[in-house]
Design a protein around this motif. Structure first.
Motif, PDB file in Angstrom:
ATOM      1  N   ASN A 175       0.831  -1.207   0.000  1.00 18.60           N
ATOM      2  CA  ASN A 175       0.000   0.000   0.000  1.00 18.60           C
ATOM      3  C   ASN A 175       0.867   1.260   0.000  1.00 18.60           C
ATOM      4  OD1 ASN A 175      -2.736  -1.282   0.368  1.00 18.60           O
ATOM      5  ND2 ASN A 175      -1.700  -2.080   2.181  1.00 18.60           N
ATOM      6  N   ASN A 176       1.944   1.213  -0.812  1.00 15.21           N
ATOM      7  CA  ASN A 176       2.943   2.271  -0.765  1.00 15.21           C
ATOM      8  C   ASN A 176       2.422   3.664  -1.098  1.00 15.21           C
ATOM      9  OD1 ASN A 176       5.680   3.617  -2.219  1.00 15.21           O
ATOM     10  ND2 ASN A 176       5.933   2.593  -0.238  1.00 15.21           N
ATOM     11  N   PRO A 177       1.536   3.843  -2.078  1.00 17.39           N
ATOM     12  CA  PRO A 177       1.057   5.208  -2.357  1.00 17.39           C
ATOM     13  C   PRO A 177       0.374   5.858  -1.156  1.00 17.39           C
ATOM     14  CG  PRO A 177       0.571   3.771  -4.205  1.00 17.39           C
ATOM     15  CD  PRO A 177       1.056   2.881  -3.102  1.00 17.39           C
ATOM     16  N   PHE A 178      -0.454   5.103  -0.431  1.00 15.38           N
ATOM     17  CA  PHE A 178      -1.126   5.621   0.760  1.00 15.38           C
ATOM     18  C   PHE A 178      -0.108   5.883   1.866  1.00 15.38           C
ATOM     19  CE2 PHE A 178      -3.836   4.441   4.657  1.00 15.38           C
ATOM     20  CZ  PHE A 178      -4.289   5.746   4.816  1.00 15.38           C
ATOM     21  N   PHE A 179       0.793   4.934   2.055  1.00 16.96           N
ATOM     22  CA  PHE A 179       1.804   5.051   3.102  1.00 16.96           C
ATOM     23  C   PHE A 179       2.679   6.289   2.874  1.00 16.96           C
ATOM     24  CE2 PHE A 179       4.820   3.249   6.178  1.00 16.96           C
ATOM     25  CZ  PHE A 179       3.971   2.525   6.994  1.00 16.96           C
ATOM     26  N   ASP A 180       3.110   6.470   1.633  1.00 17.74           N
ATOM     27  CA  ASP A 180       3.948   7.623   1.304  1.00 17.74           C
ATOM     28  C   ASP A 180       3.201   8.936   1.495  1.00 17.74           C
ATOM     29  OD1 ASP A 180       6.212   6.222   0.754  1.00 17.74           O
ATOM     30  OD2 ASP A 180       6.091   6.394  -1.421  1.00 17.74           O
ATOM     31  N   ASP A 181       1.939   8.961   1.078  1.00 21.91           N
ATOM     32  CA  ASP A 181       1.151  10.184   1.238  1.00 21.91           C
ATOM     33  C   ASP A 181       0.977  10.550   2.703  1.00 21.91           C
ATOM     34  OD1 ASP A 181       0.834  10.932  -1.345  1.00 21.91           O
ATOM     35  OD2 ASP A 181      -1.290  10.429  -1.510  1.00 21.91           O
TER      36      ASP A 181
END
Length: 451
Positions: A177-183
């Motif tokens: 879930n990298n996009p959410f985590f990064d955001d």
């Protein structure tokens, strides 16, 4: 940021609107967009906001016994002031300007029931004693691949967790879930809510974040904004984040632990640390610890404010149930970390993620100062399993028991003031009464066929 600096900023960064918000008794941000012109006109003279935010619950249902406001008063506007030191821009809303505010009484004095004003009052008491309170809050929360519409359509049953399984500190799940985590990490930083760490916690779709420490008021502001920001960032990814204390009887609960220490007037020396003490704790720290332990049964609704809070506070579920403290012990109510002068602090582990951060931090600081003022003696630390140490008692098991304790407590009234205690305990009694009307799934499963 001063009024002049903010005016100059808005001139250099033209925008048609500004978002302002105030916090209600449940820690929910209530606010609105206003035009830039309107915002500039109220910077120096203040504004007003409908006082219904102190007359209804989290579901906008009006209290039947409210004295502060109600049908009897006509729900008038109450004076309010914007705190320009809270100015920041919202990255996920095209850097929209945002400011927090405080409620006032009609005569312009601080509102007796405003959570942020309560915390400011107790911080002022600490400063009068030449203390600088340094705080930070951390949160655990669950994330679901749902929207508000889909969750309601499912009646909050069989929701799809963001990721399956029990996988704490997972490197794999953060990649999944990298996009959410990064955001979360980057946009919270841009929102001036810096986090020191972010990782998966034990539970499907569960995350934990530790917010960077700061002065007590800033720490509470960050914590309140963190909870709302996480939900809004999650919306952008078609995710729902929940800070309920307990979402399932078979899963761990979600904490909102508060870390705290007292420093000298200049903020240069940690007054909790004493290298010559066997526990590396100063007399100030010991009195502070004793104060929280003494006050816990009197102020528990400030740490556990909902019906759901008490489903988390059960034995063996990573949430404390006894009036205990210990050195780096996660089974006790107060975990003490005292290895170094710069990092010596107390962690209040009773607090759940569903808490109002202003009230939780006010209660920690107020109770600690109570122990210092009354020079309370500290009990011996608990070693091993704190769930088994009942030598100093346990915390109340339900919201109504905790609320009755607080309602009748001279200790709570001394710390927070009678008017706040009356209003707050009224809202918690109301919360208990609302839940009594509900027929739960547990009742259907237990009684439907067999009774």
């Amino acid at each position: 940021m001063t009024s002049t600096e903010l005016k100059n900023f808005l001139s250099a960064h033209p925008t048609s609107k500004v978002k302002i918000a105030f916090t209600d008794i449940d820690g929910i941000l209530r606010g609105k967009y206003i035009s830039t012109e309107k915002f500039l006109s109220i910077l120096d003279k203040g504004t007003t906001f409908c006082d219904v935010v102190f007359g209804w619950d989290a579901a906008d249902v009006l209290y039947s016994d409210g004295k502060k406001t109600g049908w009897h008063s006509g729900f008038p506007d109450t004076p309010a002031q914007l705190d320009l030191s809270t100015f920041r821009q919202i990255p996920w809303e095209n850097n929209l300007p945002f400011v927090l505010g405080d409620f006032l009484e009609q005569d312009g004095t601080p509102s007796s029931v405003c959570p942020r004003q309560l915390l400011k009052k107790i911080i002022s008491e600490a400063q009068e004693l030449n203390f600088t309170p340094i705080f930070a809050q951390e949160f655990e929360w669950f994330n679901f691949a749902e929207t508000p519409d889909s969750a309601q359509e499912k009646q909050y049953k069989n929701l799809k967790p963001l990721s399956p399984g029990m996988f704490g500190y997972s490197v794999l799940r953060t990649t999944l879930n990298n996009p959410f985590f990064d955001d979360l990490f980057e946009q919270l930083k841009a929102f001036h809510v810096p986090i020191e760490g972010l990782h998966t916690e034990t539970g499907p779709g569960t995350y934990e974040a530790a917010i960077a420490h700061s002065g007590a008021l800033e720490a509470a502001d960050r914590a309140v904004l963190f909870k709302t920001a996480v939900k809004e960032i999650a919306y952008k990814h078609q995710i729902m984040a929940t800070f309920m204390a307990k979402i399932d009887e078979n899963l761990p609960g979600c904490g909102g632990h508060v870390h705290q220490s007292l420093w000298d007037k200049d903020g240069k020396t940690n007054l909790f640390y004493d290298a010559n003490d066997p526990y590396h704790l100063s007399k100030t720290a010991k009195h502070y610890l004793a104060g929280i332990l003494h006050c816990l049964p009197h102020i528990l609704p400030m740490f556990a404010p909902t019906i759901n809070s008490y489903k988390r506070l059960v034995e063996g579920a990573w949430a404390p149930t006894t009036l205990t403290w210990g050195l780096d012990n996660r089974t006790v109510a107060l975990r003490v970390l005292s290895a170094g002068a710069s990092s010596a602090r107390i962690e209040t582990r009773v607090i759940g993620a569903d808490v109002n951060p202003y009230l939780a931090i006010a209660a920690c600081l107020g109770a600690g100062l109570y122990g210092i003022k009354h020079e309370l003696d500290l009990q011996e630390p608990t070693t091993g399993n704190g769930y088994l140490d009942y030598s100093h008692g346990s915390i109340p098991h339900t919201l109504i028991d905790a609320t009755k304790n607080m309602q009748q407590s001279d200790v709570a009234k001394e710390i927070f003031g009678q008017e706040f205690v009356e209003h707050f305990t009224m809202t918690r009694t109301w919360e208990w009464q609302q839940h009594l009307k509900s027929v739960t799934d547990w009742e259907y499963k237990r009684y439907f066929e067999i009774i």
